[in-house]
Enzyme design. Sequence first.
Site, PDB file in Angstrom:
ATOM      1  N   SER A 251       0.776  -1.188  -0.087  1.00  0.00           N
ATOM      2  CA  SER A 251      -0.048  -0.053   0.033  1.00  0.00           C
ATOM      3  C   SER A 251       0.681   1.045   0.128  1.00  0.00           C
ATOM      4  CB  SER A 251      -0.907   0.031   1.282  1.00  0.00           C
ATOM      5  OG  SER A 251      -0.241   0.724   2.197  1.00  0.00           O
ATOM      6  N   LYS A 252       0.227   2.213  -0.541  1.00  0.00           N
ATOM      7  CA  LYS A 252       0.776   3.805  -0.587  1.00  0.00           C
ATOM      8  C   LYS A 252       1.190   4.060   0.744  1.00  0.00           C
ATOM      9  CE  LYS A 252      -1.899   4.575  -4.684  1.00  0.00           C
ATOM     10  NZ  LYS A 252      -3.059   5.465  -5.247  1.00  0.00           N
ATOM     11  N   ARG A 253       0.259   4.026   1.783  1.00  0.00           N
ATOM     12  CA  ARG A 253       0.605   4.473   2.790  1.00  0.00           C
ATOM     13  C   ARG A 253       1.629   3.868   3.629  1.00  0.00           C
ATOM     14  NH1 ARG A 253      -3.665   3.942   7.038  1.00  0.00           N
ATOM     15  NH2 ARG A 253      -1.709   4.680   8.266  1.00  0.00           N
ATOM     16  N   GLY A 256       4.819   3.548   0.781  1.00  0.00           N
ATOM     17  CA  GLY A 256       5.531   4.704   0.278  1.00  0.00           C
ATOM     18  C   GLY A 256       5.935   4.589  -1.208  1.00  0.00           C
TER      19      GLY A 256
END
Length: 497
Positions: A251-253, A256
């Site tokens: 995930s992006k969160r 990164g």
Amino acid sequence: MTIRVRFAPSPTGYLHIGSARTALFNYLYARSVGGKFLLRIEDTDIARSTEESTRSILEGLEWLGFSHDEEIIFQSNNADKHRAAALKLLEEGKAYRDFTPKAQPNDKNIKAAIAQKARANQGEKNMRDNEFRDLSKEESEKRASEGEPFAIRLKVGDSGKTSFEDAVYGLQERDYEEIEDLVLLRSDGHPLYNLAVVCDDIEMEITDVIRGQDHLTNTHKQILIYEALGKQPPRFAHLPLILAPGGKKLSKRIHGEIVSMTTYRDAGFLAAAFRNFLALLGWSAGEEQEIYSLEELTEKFSLSGIHRSNATFNFDANNPKRWTDDKAIWMNAEYIRTLPLEELLPFVAKELKAAKLWREEYEEEDAQWFAKTVDLIRERFYTLKDFSGQGRAFFSEDFDFDEKAIEKNLKKFPDLKVWLPELAEKFETVEDWSHDPIHEVVSGFCEEKDTKFGVVLNGARVVLTGQAVGPSMLAAMEQLGKDKTIMRLKSRIAWNS
RNA sequence: GUCCGGUUCGUCUAGGGGUCUAGGACACCGCCCUUUCACGGCGGCAACACGGGUUCAAAUCCCGUACCGGAUACCA
């Protein structure tokens, strides 16, 4: 009927690796069967959607080379149609007004909160216990006309089950009991995801929905909507997820930059290489080949080659050498050294331009020198960045000396401080500056000094290129040219740095 | 919790009852080549989650267990 698939990202950030792979599989499927690959931007979450994201996603798709057919659909433009569909279902008694006041979600840890609530309700929660579900039509209309806010929920049957044949996961069934009366329209009139997707997929005449496995439960809800709307659902194919080394969904969160396509583009990856890598994450042609061109992928792709198990995208945030998946890096290096030279050249030129190392002459009189140089140095490179990094000395006088190289190949042999300029003197007399004559001079020099070939050449490498690694030194000298070779051998910069 | 799904070398994977003393790729290690590092060549390390069945025969089929993941929202 022609196959029509769509890639439907929500513009809440850059293009994610997982999304990119979903796009790739949709693209390959469409192309492999002569179908259409459509694009739809799911920008109905007004709070989180940005134009910037849309641009970034489009850029990512373009970089990867997935050209879409027809016009891009922006889901937010269809909100009226979605609303109309919800109202129609309401009219037909297939949906109902829910006057329950909207709960304020604490969006901090929303997922955890939902799971917790579900656990707490365990055993007593009846998916059909909404008090407004069976409100009389008159009463419902009366309250609505008095201005009381309401959401519209789909009336899911009391007993029965949804089922569909997934191209990847096989027969999927779900009891109605497991499905809540899902909200179609928010109390502020805003259409929700499942409704919007179904309406748009119908309108776009999508025949095959290929998307992440995390949508598996949504699919059952969507099938219910198709049925209520009296439409035939498309075929579905759910893709396994891409996990991070910890085992969680990438995930992006949490992870990164590593999940963003732009990271790879900016790190000097070739789109073809990354695409190739992505294709092999969760799909296989059932053979031992690893390198596939887009054409080959298109030719060999089939939904039956998709796995059911999730794949781990391997990387180590604490190790610069392992900043991203080893295999992706290897694949990129493989492309860099095996791509037809003329195909690679434009990428290198672009990189040199970005690094301000480009010279007009490379286009004209020095075009051949440029091509030969690239061909010489690409053998050891992993990314396009290396051409302006490790390879800098071939294009500029302004390059850095690798400290370890100085220690290992220069300072360990103090004699070189005198020898290298001496060697330069000998080079002055060379008429024909090419491999063999250079070799002759060096070997004569080594004999004279009674030292190993390697000592002299490795020292020379550091002084000439700043690196401990590189192409054959004799070839590099030839390529660098007589003047530069002599000048750099005489220079003391490396010794002093 | 419930529902759904998954489990073959560290990672990506081949395999779908006998051809499996389980194949390939990356990574790692060694040797060779060599002027270094690499590239290349050769070789090595390393896996069928566990337990029951079915069968002459199971990595492959069935059941159970464990573990992992996903979903569970007036987000998408």
